[in-house]
Design a protein around this motif. Structure first.
Motif, short mmCIF file in Angstrom:
data_model
loop_
_atom_site.label_atom_id
_atom_site.label_comp_id
_atom_site.label_asym_id
_atom_site.label_seq_id
_atom_site.Cartn_x
_atom_site.Cartn_y
_atom_site.Cartn_z
N ALA A 113 0.78 -1.21 0.05
CA ALA A 113 -0.03 0.05 0.07
C ALA A 113 0.99 1.30 -0.01
CB ALA A 113 -0.88 -0.09 1.12
N PHE A 114 2.02 1.38 0.83
CA PHE A 114 2.91 2.31 0.92
C PHE A 114 3.43 2.63 -0.52
CE2 PHE A 114 6.97 4.13 1.43
CZ PHE A 114 6.66 5.39 2.03
N LEU A 115 4.22 1.75 -1.20
CA LEU A 115 4.81 1.78 -2.32
C LEU A 115 3.93 2.16 -3.57
CD1 LEU A 115 6.94 -1.14 -2.29
CD2 LEU A 115 7.70 1.04 -2.06
N SER A 116 2.43 1.64 -3.46
CA SER A 116 1.43 2.23 -4.27
C SER A 116 1.04 3.17 -4.28
CB SER A 116 0.33 1.08 -4.29
OG SER A 116 -0.84 1.64 -5.01
N ASP A 117 0.83 3.87 -3.17
CA ASP A 117 0.38 5.41 -3.01
C ASP A 117 1.51 6.42 -3.27
OD1 ASP A 117 -2.29 4.39 -2.44
OD2 ASP A 117 -2.20 4.60 -0.34
N SER A 118 2.64 6.06 -2.79
CA SER A 118 3.61 7.20 -2.64
C SER A 118 4.55 7.06 -4.01
CB SER A 118 4.64 6.88 -1.37
OG SER A 118 3.72 6.81 -0.24
N TYR A 119 5.14 5.84 -4.30
CA TYR A 119 6.30 5.99 -5.42
C TYR A 119 5.88 5.04 -6.43
CZ TYR A 119 8.69 7.44 -1.36
OH TYR A 119 9.09 8.33 -0.31
N TRP A 120 5.57 3.91 -6.59
CA TRP A 120 5.55 3.15 -7.81
C TRP A 120 4.02 3.30 -8.60
CZ3 TRP A 120 7.23 -2.57 -6.14
CH2 TRP A 120 8.54 -2.48 -5.85
N GLY A 121 3.19 3.44 -7.91
CA GLY A 121 1.73 3.47 -8.50
C GLY A 121 1.17 2.05 -8.37
N ARG A 122 -0.10 2.05 -8.82
CA ARG A 122 -1.16 0.89 -8.58
C ARG A 122 -0.49 -0.18 -9.56
NH1 ARG A 122 -3.51 4.07 -5.20
NH2 ARG A 122 -5.25 5.66 -5.99
N TYR A 123 -0.47 0.17 -10.89
CA TYR A 123 -0.40 -0.93 -11.79
C TYR A 123 1.02 -1.56 -11.39
CZ TYR A 123 1.20 -2.95 -16.31
OH TYR A 123 1.54 -3.63 -17.35
N LEU A 124 2.24 -0.77 -11.55
CA LEU A 124 3.57 -1.22 -11.26
C LEU A 124 3.75 -2.25 -9.84
CD1 LEU A 124 6.39 -1.52 -12.17
CD2 LEU A 124 6.95 0.47 -10.98
N THR A 125 2.90 -1.62 -8.81
CA THR A 125 2.87 -2.28 -7.83
C THR A 125 2.35 -3.88 -7.94
OG1 THR A 125 2.78 -0.24 -6.39
CG2 THR A 125 2.25 -2.54 -5.30
N CYS A 126 1.02 -3.75 -8.54
CA CYS A 126 0.37 -5.06 -8.68
C CYS A 126 1.38 -6.10 -9.50
CB CYS A 126 -0.83 -4.92 -9.49
SG CYS A 126 -1.99 -4.12 -8.50
N ALA A 127 1.87 -5.33 -10.76
CA ALA A 127 2.83 -6.30 -11.53
C ALA A 127 3.91 -6.80 -10.71
CB ALA A 127 3.35 -5.48 -12.65
N VAL A 128 4.83 -6.14 -10.00
CA VAL A 128 6.00 -6.68 -9.15
C VAL A 128 5.60 -7.61 -8.32
CG1 VAL A 128 7.80 -5.90 -7.84
CG2 VAL A 128 7.32 -4.64 -9.60
N PHE A 129 4.73 -7.43 -7.53
CA PHE A 129 4.32 -8.14 -6.36
C PHE A 129 3.52 -9.54 -6.87
CE2 PHE A 129 4.91 -4.55 -3.70
CZ PHE A 129 5.51 -5.11 -2.53
N GLN A 130 2.77 -9.47 -7.99
CA GLN A 130 2.33 -10.65 -8.48
C GLN A 130 3.51 -11.41 -9.32
OE1 GLN A 130 -1.72 -11.15 -10.45
NE2 GLN A 130 -1.32 -8.95 -10.75
N LEU A 131 4.45 -11.12 -9.77
CA LEU A 131 5.72 -11.85 -10.06
C LEU A 131 6.28 -12.42 -8.81
CD1 LEU A 131 7.33 -9.42 -12.75
CD2 LEU A 131 6.45 -11.65 -13.02
N ARG A 267 -6.56 2.40 -16.86
CA ARG A 267 -6.68 3.78 -16.79
C ARG A 267 -5.90 4.01 -15.49
NH1 ARG A 267 -10.15 7.24 -13.58
NH2 ARG A 267 -10.68 9.22 -14.63
N TYR A 268 -4.61 4.74 -15.60
CA TYR A 268 -3.65 4.94 -14.69
C TYR A 268 -3.61 6.07 -13.75
CZ TYR A 268 -1.33 1.15 -17.54
OH TYR A 268 -1.11 0.03 -17.82
N ILE A 269 -3.65 6.19 -12.47
CA ILE A 269 -3.10 7.23 -11.50
C ILE A 269 -2.03 7.34 -11.00
CG2 ILE A 269 -4.01 8.49 -9.63
CD1 ILE A 269 -6.75 7.60 -10.29
#
Length: 609
Positions: A113-131, A267-269
């Motif tokens: 949650a921290f990486l998603s909101d602060s630095y990586w964004g939701r898409y990249l966070t989902c992709a990295v952690f799913q890997l 749709r990216y934020i």
């Protein structure tokens, strides 16, 4: 921090005297440097692709959630039996290890949650952690196949496994914690990313966004239900652990591939920076002004206008609690020289953010004991069911599959609450919500207490029907249905109420922190459960006594452990009622805010399952 010109003249009160000092228009107040660096000065600026998303891509994320949940519970729901039957651990150690592992999952949720909101964004966070999740599942499958399941088919409750090697055990533990890291980091982000696919400024999309969370919750439970029934049977009953783990791995791979296939249409934020320094500034400013007498309410520092210095956030009105923190918003002689230092002077809204956090903490602490109740489903409930009569004719019902009654209870009580209790309570209390979040959480505590009492009564009945010269009992496993159903009912009141409460009471600028409190409660509940087991065994397993939770449950008194948790929950409920009566709700200044993100307030609404 956004540079905001301070144009208002503000009275200053230092010690006993009062001086008429003011801030010149050239002075600036740096509120969020992280936002300025990212170029995300308001929510509209954060949207990278405004004309994409919609239900087509939201459905991909729903499928992703269902498949990922199936994969996760394919490992987690039967983990306690794998540890006892394959790795040869005793019941208490296995229950402890499962509690620690489950708690770690939710701690890793905070990281995601921290990486998603602060630095990586939701898409990249989902992709990295799913890997990472897929990598962990591959290692789980390989380690069990190559090192642990020897001979083939062992660990079915009858055929014993050979002692495991240290290498095999080490690889397995590394693997399951990679699974925890991957799933935990992915879980809090995927729901919000799905909500991002709808444009909230469009009334139709706003309605679709609310519906998305319902479908998301359904997908999570559907994936979990498959794992708790069909997959559990092949692992526990037939000893095909490796097959079950490979099925979970395949499900996670399909989830990842489907997620990546939708990349061009999402749709990216963009992330808008780290909110933690803003809260830290309040406490640093108070420390630096420790000898300063707080100014009167009307003399505290705040920027002019309807919008706060925190972009996209409403102003929070001053409250009288924790007045010592008002020192951070009290102007001193030093504050008028040069640009304002945010580590010495904070706005009222910033100070009230810190107060909100302090006010929520007692309520949050009271929810930890409930999470101790919740975590028993994945550990002691399974161990209890494994030594009960689970035969239905010639079919053997796996003990872990009993958690399906919890899932069904959650679904049923969600409908009962929404369709019956809310309208009825609304008419009686004249509250459109029916029951407040705090009232629902209190009801959840009481039902959780009853679940522990039911589990204790079931254990007493099981001990009375122990089969001589056997570790099993003739009592039917279906005696466990009330305890599972009660835990499911309590979830609807406690976890949903808890998530709504913390998200609703968290200021606009720290909504993610509100979601984090819910996950941290579940995590600490698992660790407290592990600590309780260790303490109980340390006290009761002395001399020739096997303790309350021995390797052979027929020699112990697990019922006493259940009743102990019920007693702790009762004491916790008394403290909770006092804290709930003391609590003062956040008081925000109503104003129009550019594209306020409702979805962020609900991004952890289904992590409790």
């Amino acid at each position: 921090m956004n540079s905001l010109n301070v144009t208002n003249k503000t009275a200053l009160k230092v010690g006993e005297g009062s001086n008429n000092l003011s801030l010149e228009p050239s002075d600036t107040y740096d509120i969020d440097n992280e936002q300025k660096k990212s170029g995300c000065l308001n929510i509209g600026d954060c949207i990278k692709r405004k004309n994409t998303g919609g239900w087509k891509y939201a459905m991909i994320l729903l499928a992703n959630q269902g498949l990922a949940t199936l994969a996760f519970f394919g490992v987690g729901v039967n983990l306690v039996l794998f540890l006892t039957r394959v790795l040869g651990q005793d019941n208490a150690s296995a229950a402890n290890n499962v509690s620690k592992w489950t708690g770690t999952v939710y701690l890793f949720s905070l990281v995601g949650a921290f990486l998603s909101d602060s630095y990586w964004g939701r898409y990249l966070t989902c992709a990295v952690f799913q890997l990472i999740f897929v990598l962990g599942l591959v290692l789980v499958s390989l380690s069990s196949w190559l090192f642990l399941i020897k001979p083939e088919g062992c660990g079915d409750g009858e055929k014993l496994c050979m002692p495991t090697s240290s290498i095999g055990s080490a690889v397995f533990y590394l693997a399951i914690y990679l699974v925890a890291f991957g799933y935990g980091g992915h879980q809090p982000t995927i729901a919000t990313f799905g909500a991002d696919q709808f444009d909230e400024t469009n009334p139709k999309d706003k309605s679709s966004k609310a519906a998305f969370f319902c479908y998301f919750y359904f997908a999570l439970n559907l994936g979990s239900l498959f794992s708790n029934t069909i997959l559990v049977y092949y692992e526990e009953d037939t000893g095909k652990w490796s097959l079950g783990f490979w099925v979970s791995t395949g499900s996670a791979v399909i989830a990842l591939v489907s997620f990546l296939l939708g990349s061009r249409g999402y749709r990216y934020i963009k992330p808008c920076g780290n909110p933690l320094p803003r809260v830290a500034q309040v406490f640093v400013a108070v420390f630096r002004k420790w000898k300063v007498v707080p100014a009167d309410e009307n003399e505290l520092y705040e920027v002019e206008g309807s919008q706060s210095a925190i972009k996209g956030s409403r102003k929070i009105l001053h409250s009288n609690e924790f007045e010592c923190l008002d020192k951070a918003a009290t102007l001193t002689e030093e504050d008028q020289h040069g640009p304002i230092n945010p580590w010495r002077l904070c706005t009222v809204t910033q100070v009230e953010e810190a107060k909100c956090i302090i006010r929520m903490l007692p309520i949050w602490l009271c929810t930890i004991i409930y999470s101790v109740v919740f975590t028993q489903m994945a550990s002691l409930f399974v161990e209890q069911g494994a030594v009960m009569n689970s035969k239905i004719g010639t079919f053997h019902l796996p003990a872990a599959s009993m958690s399906a009654f919890d899932i069904c209870s959650v679904l049923a009580f969600t409908g009962i609450y929404r369709q019956i209790l809310v309208p009825l309570a609304g008419r009686l209390s004249r509250n459109p919500k029916g029951l407040t979040e705090l009232q629902r959480m209190g009801i959840g505590l009481v039902i959780g207490l009853l679940a522990m009492v039911a589990a204790g009564v079931t254990e007493l009945a099981r001990l009375k029907r122990v089969i001589p010269d056997s570790r099993s009992s003739s009592l039917s496993i279906f005696w466990q249905i009330p305890q599972y159903a009660l835990v499911g009912a309590s979830e609807v009141f406690m976890y949903v109420g808890q998530l709504e409460f913390f998200n609703g009471q968290a200021p606009d600028g720290i909504k993610s922190f509100g979601s984090s409190l819910c996950m941290a409660s579940i995590s600490l509940g698992n660790y407290v459960s592990s600590m309780l087991v260790n303490m109980v065994m340390g006290i009761t397993a002395r001399g020739n006594s096997p303790g309350w939770i021995p390797e052979d449950l027929n020699d112990g008194h697990m019922d006493r452990f259940y009743f102990l948790i019920a007693a702790l929950t009762a004491a916790d409920f008394v403290i909770y009622v006092y804290c709930a009566m003391w609590y003062k709700c956040i008081n925000v200044e109503e104003s129009k805010i550019e594209a306020l993100k409702d979805g962020q307030a609900e991004e952890e609404a289904i992590n409790h399952v």
